[in-house]
Write a protein that holds these residues in place. Structure first.
Motif, PDB file in Angstrom:
ATOM      1  N   ASP A 137       0.843  -1.188   0.000  1.00 20.53           N
ATOM      2  CA  ASP A 137       0.000   0.000   0.000  1.00 20.53           C
ATOM      3  C   ASP A 137       0.879   1.240   0.000  1.00 20.53           C
ATOM      4  O   ASP A 137       2.117   1.156   0.028  1.00 20.53           O
ATOM      5  N   VAL A 138       0.232   2.398  -0.006  1.00 20.77           N
ATOM      6  CA  VAL A 138       0.955   3.665  -0.046  1.00 20.77           C
ATOM      7  C   VAL A 138       1.748   3.884   1.236  1.00 20.77           C
ATOM      8  O   VAL A 138       2.860   4.423   1.217  1.00 20.77           O
ATOM      9  N   PHE A 139       1.208   3.449   2.373  1.00 20.75           N
ATOM     10  CA  PHE A 139       1.888   3.666   3.638  1.00 20.75           C
ATOM     11  C   PHE A 139       3.187   2.869   3.711  1.00 20.75           C
ATOM     12  O   PHE A 139       4.188   3.337   4.252  1.00 20.75           O
ATOM     13  N   SER A 140       3.195   1.667   3.177  1.00 22.16           N
ATOM     14  CA  SER A 140       4.416   0.866   3.140  1.00 22.16           C
ATOM     15  C   SER A 140       5.472   1.528   2.272  1.00 22.16           C
ATOM     16  O   SER A 140       6.660   1.595   2.628  1.00 22.16           O
ATOM     17  N   LEU A 141       5.058   2.055   1.111  1.00 25.01           N
ATOM     18  CA  LEU A 141       5.992   2.764   0.237  1.00 25.01           C
ATOM     19  C   LEU A 141       6.529   4.027   0.924  1.00 25.01           C
ATOM     20  O   LEU A 141       7.729   4.331   0.843  1.00 25.01           O
ATOM     21  N   ALA A 142       5.653   4.750   1.603  1.00 32.81           N
ATOM     22  CA  ALA A 142       6.087   5.961   2.304  1.00 32.81           C
ATOM     23  C   ALA A 142       7.074   5.639   3.417  1.00 32.81           C
ATOM     24  O   ALA A 142       8.026   6.396   3.650  1.00 32.81           O
ATOM     25  N   GLU A 143       6.905   4.516   4.089  1.00 32.30           N
ATOM     26  CA  GLU A 143       7.827   4.145   5.159  1.00 32.30           C
ATOM     27  C   GLU A 143       9.228   3.884   4.612  1.00 32.30           C
ATOM     28  O   GLU A 143      10.223   4.303   5.183  1.00 32.30           O
ATOM     29  N   GLU A 144       9.299   3.212   3.462  1.00 34.77           N
ATOM     30  CA  GLU A 144      10.612   2.954   2.878  1.00 34.77           C
ATOM     31  C   GLU A 144      11.234   4.247   2.342  1.00 34.77           C
ATOM     32  O   GLU A 144      12.450   4.460   2.481  1.00 34.77           O
ATOM     33  N   MET A 145      10.458   5.116   1.750  1.00 38.45           N
ATOM     34  CA  MET A 145      10.993   6.398   1.292  1.00 38.45           C
ATOM     35  C   MET A 145      11.520   7.209   2.466  1.00 38.45           C
ATOM     36  O   MET A 145      12.579   7.839   2.384  1.00 38.45           O
ATOM     37  N   TYR A 146      10.787   7.187   3.567  1.00 38.14           N
ATOM     38  CA  TYR A 146      11.239   7.905   4.766  1.00 38.14           C
ATOM     39  C   TYR A 146      12.548   7.334   5.289  1.00 38.14           C
ATOM     40  O   TYR A 146      13.421   8.061   5.762  1.00 38.14           O
TER      41      TYR A 146
END
Length: 401
Positions: free
Chosen positions: A32-41
């Motif tokens: 999901d988007v939250f998983s992608l955002a966590e890795e980008m962070y």
């Protein structure tokens, strides 16, 4: 945006505002988007000025992290951070100096404690008491310096957590003697501290620092090479368990070495906790081993101290990576469990409550309840750390290294 974000949710909100959906995130191997955002962070370095870096040590640690990530990015064939700055020769030369300083700070508590024990073995009477007091103050200062500058640095740990940690350490050193004094019929005089516990725990600071740096460095390396959060978690969680086992073995060796050294120095003279201050004034080398033949036995005392060392190390690692609530709660639970036999022993002195003395003595000396409480707390914190430190976002900042 990623450099200024203070939380992965901020990046997730921006992605969704730009039309990113879970189906789009799946193209990048994220659920999901939250998983992608966590890795980008996790992959983008933070701006030290925006993050409010606290001191020069953290500044060096943040820059060291960026340099390491740039090196990993070049090895993978791409520049992840496009910062436009190469490796600074002066900074590269400063990193070994910082590591040397960390090593010195980590070795300080053990060295100060060893010198104090040697001074106690070579002095007598009032001079020994003065050496003990001076050594205690020097050890406190050395421990404060090591915890402030050597990894893992937990800048956000609260006052309750520190208070409970101090209580746990105080009980490990003085708890058995205090309990014997509190029981009905016990002595009203001061009791001798467990020097083997003090020396062993002081010596365990250095391997704790080394294990923290080992885990942080390996986790960051795997963060740069992992292709997704699941792959990162699958590689970091076994690493954490292995590092904890390594630290536990190092603590066991430190405590065994302290017990052996103190046994050789003290000979057959062991300080009885009921002997009061005589343990500090009774002649050369007396009083250095705190009741190794008592009801709990030196093995149980060392096992409890080892469990306490692992418990405190895990709590500090969690705090250094942003999780402070769980260590505080576990510290409070373990401290309360250790205080329970003391409360029972104190209540047993009241009229008609003498029957409470037997449960208190059995819990502390027969069942080794304080040591078991530390062990149970360490297991709980390890389970929590496996979950928390397996997240990529936990390693986005310096991680206290």
């Amino acid at each position: 945006m990623c450099e200024r974000a203070v939380d992965p949710l901020e990046i997730a909100a921006a992605l969704e505002a730009h039309g990113m959906t879970d189906r789009t995130a799946a193209r990048y191997r994220h659920r999901d988007v939250f998983s992608l955002a966590e890795e980008m962070y996790a992959r983008v370095p933070r701006d030290s000025a925006a993050c409010g870096t606290r001191d020069a040590w953290d500044t060096h640690a943040t820059q060291d992290t960026r340099d390491a990530r740039d090196t990993l990015g070049a090895a993978d064939g791409g520049d992840r951070h496009a910062s436009g700055t190469g490796h600074d020769t002066s900074r590269a030369g400063a990193r070994p100096l910082l590591r040397a300083r960390w090593a010195v700070f980590a070795l300080l508590p053990g060295a100060v404690c060893a010198l104090t024990v040697a001074g106690l073995a070579l002095t007598e009477d009032g001079v020994r008491l003065a050496v003990a007091l001076a050594g205690a103050l020097a050890l406190a200062a050395a421990l404060h310096t090591a915890l402030r500058h050597a990894p893992p640095r937990a800048a956000r740990s609260g006052a309750p957590s520190r208070a409970w940690a101090c209580w746990l350490l105080a009980y490990a050193v003085l708890g058995d003697g205090l309990l014997r004094a509190a029981l009905p019929g016990g002595t009203d005089r001061p009791w001798a501290p467990s020097v083997v516990v003090v020396l062993g725990l002081a010596a365990a600071v250095a391997p704790g620092t080394a294990c923290a740096r080992l885990f942080t460095a390996r986790a960051r390396r795997r963060l740069g090479t992992s292709r997704g959060l699941a792959e990162f978690a699958a590689s970091v969680r076994p690493l954490l368990v292995a590092v904890v086992a390594l630290y536990a073995a190092a603590v066991a060796l430190a405590l065994a070495g302290a017990d052996t050294v103190l046994g050789a120095v003290g000979g057959n003279l062991a300080a009885d906790p009921e002997a009061g201050p005589a343990g500090l004034t009774a002649g050369p080398a007396a009083g250095l081993v705190a009741d190794p033949t008592g009801p709990a036995g030196s093995g149980a005392v060392c096992a409890g101290a080892g469990a306490l060392a692992v418990l405190l190390w895990l709590g500090r690692m969690l705090a250094a990576h942003g999780s402070t609530r769980a260590p505080a709660l576990v510290y409070a639970a373990v401290g309360t469990a250790q205080a329970a036999p003391l409360a029972l022993a104190g209540a047993a002195r009241l009229p008609g409550c003498g029957f409470l003395a037997s449960p208190a003595e059995a819990a502390a000396f027969t069942w080794s309840a304080p040591g078991l409480a530390c062990g149970a707390g360490a297991v709980v914190l390890l389970a929590h750390a496996v979950r928390v430190l397996g997240r990529a976002s936990a390693h986005a900042t310096g991680g206290g290294s």
